[in-house]
Design a protein around this motif. Structure first.
Motif, PDB file in Angstrom:
ATOM      1  N   SER A   1       0.841  -1.184   0.000  1.00 33.42           N
ATOM      2  CA  SER A   1       0.000   0.000   0.000  1.00 33.42           C
ATOM      3  C   SER A   1       0.878   1.237   0.000  1.00 33.42           C
ATOM      4  N   PRO A   2       0.390   2.356  -0.564  1.00 36.48           N
ATOM      5  CA  PRO A   2       1.179   3.592  -0.569  1.00 36.48           C
ATOM      6  C   PRO A   2       1.533   4.071   0.834  1.00 36.48           C
ATOM      7  N   GLU A   3       0.610   3.885   1.783  1.00 36.90           N
ATOM      8  CA  GLU A   3       0.863   4.343   3.140  1.00 36.90           C
ATOM      9  C   GLU A   3       2.032   3.579   3.765  1.00 36.90           C
ATOM     10  N   LEU A   4       2.022   2.253   3.611  1.00 34.10           N
ATOM     11  CA  LEU A   4       3.093   1.456   4.175  1.00 34.10           C
ATOM     12  C   LEU A   4       4.406   1.719   3.448  1.00 34.10           C
ATOM     13  N   ASP A   5       4.348   1.859   2.135  1.00 38.80           N
ATOM     14  CA  ASP A   5       5.578   2.110   1.398  1.00 38.80           C
ATOM     15  C   ASP A   5       6.191   3.447   1.800  1.00 38.80           C
ATOM     16  N   SER A   6       5.351   4.445   2.048  1.00 40.81           N
ATOM     17  CA  SER A   6       5.837   5.737   2.502  1.00 40.81           C
ATOM     18  C   SER A   6       6.591   5.598   3.824  1.00 40.81           C
ATOM     19  N   ARG A   7       6.028   4.794   4.733  1.00 36.84           N
ATOM     20  CA  ARG A   7       6.691   4.589   6.026  1.00 36.84           C
ATOM     21  C   ARG A   7       8.017   3.856   5.858  1.00 36.84           C
TER      22      ARG A   7
ATOM     23  N   GLU B   1      10.598   6.201   4.668  1.00 36.95           N
ATOM     24  CA  GLU B   1      11.080   7.051   5.755  1.00 36.95           C
ATOM     25  C   GLU B   1      12.183   6.339   6.545  1.00 36.95           C
TER      26      GLU B   1
END
Length: 221
Positions: free
Chosen positions: A140-146, A149
């Motif tokens: 998911s984009p949210e997990l990939d963003s994390r 980071e």
């Protein structure tokens, strides 16, 4: 590589441990994307009676690999070419014991990767192995963003101001974005990566090691 991929040594170690061959085996192997020769060097030291066909699309990478390998280079056949034309670059079907790769196949889209892996399976002897140490993307984009980071923070901390590209999070993010764009990175998710392996005809497929966006996967013909 030490700054951006500190797990590289561990990943290659695990990839080699997965291979169920005695150290004395005279294996015939292919390195898809030999790069600087790091994986091939480790492979040849681990299996000192073996030989490798090292494929890369860049002459500069071939020269770096030769410089790294020194005397081991006598056991390597270097080929410049696109491994999407693997059948034209490699020996005949059923003639290779191991095909391995590191940080190379994520440059391919899914269709090209499936095609390459089907050709890999054709080249392998019955019971031969394919092992891959590479990048994946989160589901998911949210997990990939994390995960990105975490990746950026790690690079900045390891660089400790010694590299102007990685002095802070902003500069590191810009560098990574440009790199991924220029190299046309197209990593798959974990599920997709393993599915592509199974669809190619590989059995006993597994993720043998995973940390964030780095994966060691393998399977057997």
């Amino acid at each position: 590589m030490e700054l951006m991929h500190p797990n590289r040594s561990k990943m290659v170690q695990i990839a080699l441990e997965v291979l169920p061959f005695p150290r004395t085996a005279g294996l015939r192997a292919i390195d898809l994307g030999i790069g600087t020769g790091y994986f091939t060097e480790r492979f040849l030291n681990n299996f000192p009676n073996s030989r490798v066909l090292g494929i890369d699309g860049a002459q500069a990478m071939i020269e770096l690999a030769k410089a790294r390998l020194t005397s081991l280079a006598s056991r390597v056949q270097f080929v410049i070419g696109d491994f999407r034309q693997l059948q034209e670059l490699a020996p005949g079907a059923g003639s290779v014991d191991v095909v391995f790769s590191a940080y190379a196949l994520h440059h391919l889209n899914r269709a090209d990767k499936e095609t390459v892996l089907r050709e890999v399976v054709e080249l392998l002897v019955p019971g031969g192995w394919f092992v891959n140490a590479d990048l994946i993307v989160a589901g998911s984009p949210e997990l990939d963003s994390r995960l990105q980071e975490i990746r950026v923070t790690g690079i900045v901390e390891r660089a400790r101001g010694s590299d102007t590209r990685f002095v802070d999070s902003a500069s590191t993010r810009r560098f990574l974005a440009d790199l991924e764009k220029n190299e046309r990175d197209q990593p798959l998710t974990l599920a997709e990566d393993l599915e592509v392996l199974r669809n190619s005809g590989v059995k006993n497929v597994s993720a043998f090691w995973l940390e964030y966006r780095e994966l060691v996967s393998a399977g057997q013909k």
